[in-house]
Design an enzyme around this catalytic site. Structure first.
Site, PDB file in Angstrom:
ATOM      1  N   HIS A 229     -22.782 -16.285  61.460  1.00 48.57           N
ATOM      2  CA  HIS A 229     -21.744 -15.488  60.764  1.00 48.57           C
ATOM      3  C   HIS A 229     -20.797 -16.477  60.084  1.00 48.57           C
ATOM      4  O   HIS A 229     -20.009 -17.148  60.756  1.00 48.57           O
ATOM      5  CB  HIS A 229     -21.008 -14.637  61.814  1.00 48.57           C
TER       6      HIS A 229
ATOM      7  N   MET B  58     -17.761 -17.455  58.262  1.00 47.09           N
ATOM      8  CA  MET B  58     -16.374 -17.114  57.876  1.00 47.09           C
ATOM      9  C   MET B  58     -15.787 -18.358  57.207  1.00 47.09           C
ATOM     10  O   MET B  58     -14.869 -18.997  57.739  1.00 47.09           O
ATOM     11  CB  MET B  58     -15.588 -16.718  59.123  1.00 47.09           C
TER      12      MET B  58
ATOM     13  N   SER C 283     -21.672 -13.511  71.344  1.00 48.66           N
ATOM     14  CA  SER C 283     -21.005 -14.476  70.460  1.00 48.66           C
ATOM     15  C   SER C 283     -20.606 -15.690  71.281  1.00 48.66           C
ATOM     16  O   SER C 283     -19.742 -15.592  72.163  1.00 48.66           O
ATOM     17  CB  SER C 283     -19.760 -13.849  69.830  1.00 48.66           C
TER      18      SER C 283
ATOM     19  N   HIS D 153     -25.205 -14.964  68.514  1.00 47.13           N
ATOM     20  CA  HIS D 153     -24.294 -14.877  67.370  1.00 47.13           C
ATOM     21  C   HIS D 153     -23.433 -16.139  67.314  1.00 47.13           C
ATOM     22  O   HIS D 153     -22.749 -16.476  68.277  1.00 47.13           O
ATOM     23  CB  HIS D 153     -23.407 -13.642  67.543  1.00 47.13           C
TER      24      HIS D 153
ATOM     25  N   MET E   8     -16.275 -20.977  61.453  1.00 47.57           N
ATOM     26  CA  MET E   8     -14.945 -20.797  60.856  1.00 47.57           C
ATOM     27  C   MET E   8     -14.475 -22.134  60.275  1.00 47.57           C
ATOM     28  O   MET E   8     -14.602 -23.152  60.937  1.00 47.57           O
ATOM     29  CB  MET E   8     -13.960 -20.321  61.927  1.00 47.57           C
TER      30      MET E   8
ATOM     31  N   ASP F  82     -18.619  -6.057  65.187  1.00 45.70           N
ATOM     32  CA  ASP F  82     -18.225  -7.356  65.736  1.00 45.70           C
ATOM     33  C   ASP F  82     -16.717  -7.403  65.919  1.00 45.70           C
ATOM     34  O   ASP F  82     -15.968  -7.282  64.961  1.00 45.70           O
ATOM     35  CB  ASP F  82     -18.662  -8.449  64.735  1.00 45.70           C
TER      36      ASP F  82
ATOM     37  N   MET G  95     -16.820  -5.568  60.359  1.00 46.37           N
ATOM     38  CA  MET G  95     -15.887  -6.221  61.269  1.00 46.37           C
ATOM     39  C   MET G  95     -14.968  -5.169  61.892  1.00 46.37           C
ATOM     40  O   MET G  95     -14.343  -4.375  61.167  1.00 46.37           O
ATOM     41  CB  MET G  95     -15.056  -7.275  60.536  1.00 46.37           C
TER      42      MET G  95
ATOM     43  N   ASP H  15     -20.394 -18.015  65.379  1.00 53.27           N
ATOM     44  CA  ASP H  15     -19.251 -17.806  64.487  1.00 53.27           C
ATOM     45  C   ASP H  15     -18.797 -19.124  63.872  1.00 53.27           C
ATOM     46  O   ASP H  15     -18.268 -19.980  64.575  1.00 53.27           O
ATOM     47  CB  ASP H  15     -18.088 -17.191  65.277  1.00 53.27           C
TER      48      ASP H  15
END
Ligand code: DX5
Ligand code: ZN
Length: 245
Positions: A91, A93, A33, A58, A62, A202, A164, A60
Site C-alpha cells: 500500500h 502512501m 498490516s 499488507h 509511508m 483499511d 480507507m 504500509d
C-alpha cells in the site's frame, strides 16, 4: 505466490488460488498490516500470522510527504518476502509512486495499491498500467475525504479498490463508519456489471467493524492493531472473518 499465479487468479475469477488451496471467492480475505507488528521480531511475526491463517500480508509504505509518517521501503518488503509464500500487498502512501513501483516489484510485491489524490503526484492511469505490465494485482485507493467519483473512471482498470476507513498515516485510529457508503457503491457496481473487483477496507478494523464492512460488501479486511496486539493471532483472524467456530 508468483505473479503468474496472481494473473491466473485474476483470470479465473470465481476461485482464488492461495498457496495451493482453492478458496471460494465469497470467503473473506484477511491481510494483517505489519505496521503493527513487533519489528524487532519481524520474521517471526510474519511466520506467525501465516500459520494463524492470514491470506495476504499488507505492507504500509509511508514517505513522510503524502502522509505525516515514515514507515519502511523495498528492503523490508524483500525481508518479508523471504519469510512467507503468502501474497504481499504493498500500500503506497507516497508521492511519485510510479518512480518506486519497479523497486517493490523487484522486492517481491504481488499486489500494489496507489492513491488517487492529486497530492500523490503521479499519472494515475499510467501508474495502474505500469503495475499491470509488471504482472501484479492492480489496486487503487482513496482517502476518507476523497469522493467516490474520483475513482470511478479507473474502476475498469483495477482488480482491487481500497476504501480507507481512517485518514492514512497511522495504525490504531478509530474506524469511520460513514465510509460504508463508498463500500456499498463499489459492491453495487460489481453486482450491476457482474465484475469481481476486490473491495478492501483499511483502518480501525476489528471484529465489530469487520462485520459492518462485510455486511456492506467488503471482501478484503486489512487489520493491524486487532491482530498484532492480540494474544492469539489465530483467534483474532477467525473473529475478523466472523468465523467463531
Ligand atoms: C494506515 C494504514 C493501515 C494501518 C491499519 O495508514 O494504511 O494499514 O496500518 O492499522 P489498524 O488496523 O491498527 O488501524
Ligand atoms: Zn494500509
Amino acid at each position: 505466490m508468483t505473479n503468474d499465479e496472481v494473473q491466473s487468479e485474476l483470470s479465473v475469477g470465481r476461485w482464488a488460488l492461495s498457496v495451493g488451496r482453492w478458496l471460494p471467492m465469497a470467503q473473506i480475505i484477511v491481510a494483517p498490516s505489519i505496521l503493527a507488528a513487533n519489528f524487532a521480531n519481524l520474521a517471526d511475526e510474519v511466520r506467525r500470522v501465516e500459520e494463524a491463517g492470514a491470506d495476504w500480508i499488507h505492507c504500509d509504505i509511508m514517505d513522510g510527504h503524502f502522509v505525516d509518517n515514515i514507515s519502511f521501503g523495498p528492503m523490508v518488503v524483500g525481508i518479508v518476502r523471504k519469510q512467507t509464500k503468502l501474497p504481499l500487498e504493498v500500500h503506497l502512501m507516497i508521492e511519485h509512486a510510479d518512480h518506486f513501483v519497479p523497486r517493490f516489484v523487484d522486492a517481491g510485491a504481488n499486489s500494489i495499491t496507489v492513491h488517487v489524490e492529486p497530492e500523490a503526484r503521479h499519472d494515475v492511469a499510467r501508474t495502474l498500467q505500469q503495475i499491470r505490465d509488471a504482472g501484479c494485482r492492480v489496486g487503487l485507493t482513496l482517502n476518507p475525504a476523497t469522493p467516490f467519483e474520483s475513482v470511478e473512471r479507473f474502476l475498469d482498470k483495477i482488480d482491487l479498490l481500497l476504501i480507507m476507513t481512517v485518514h492514512p498515516g497511522f495504525g490504531g485510529q478509530p474506524f469511520r463508519a460513514e465510509m460504508m457508503d463508498k463500500v456499498k457503491r463499489a459492491a453495487a457496481r460489481n453486482k450491476s456489471r457482474g465484475t469481481k473487483m476486490h473491495i478492501e477496507v483499511d483502518g480501525g478494523i476489528n471484529p465489530e467493524t469487520a462485520k459492518i464492512s462485510i455486511e456492506n460488501g467488503a471482501n478484503v479486511l486489512v487489520a493491524g492493531t486487532s491482530i498484532f496486539h492480540s494474544k492469539d493471532y489465530g483467534n483474532a483472524i477467525r473473529q475478523l472473518r466472523g468465523d467463531l467456530g
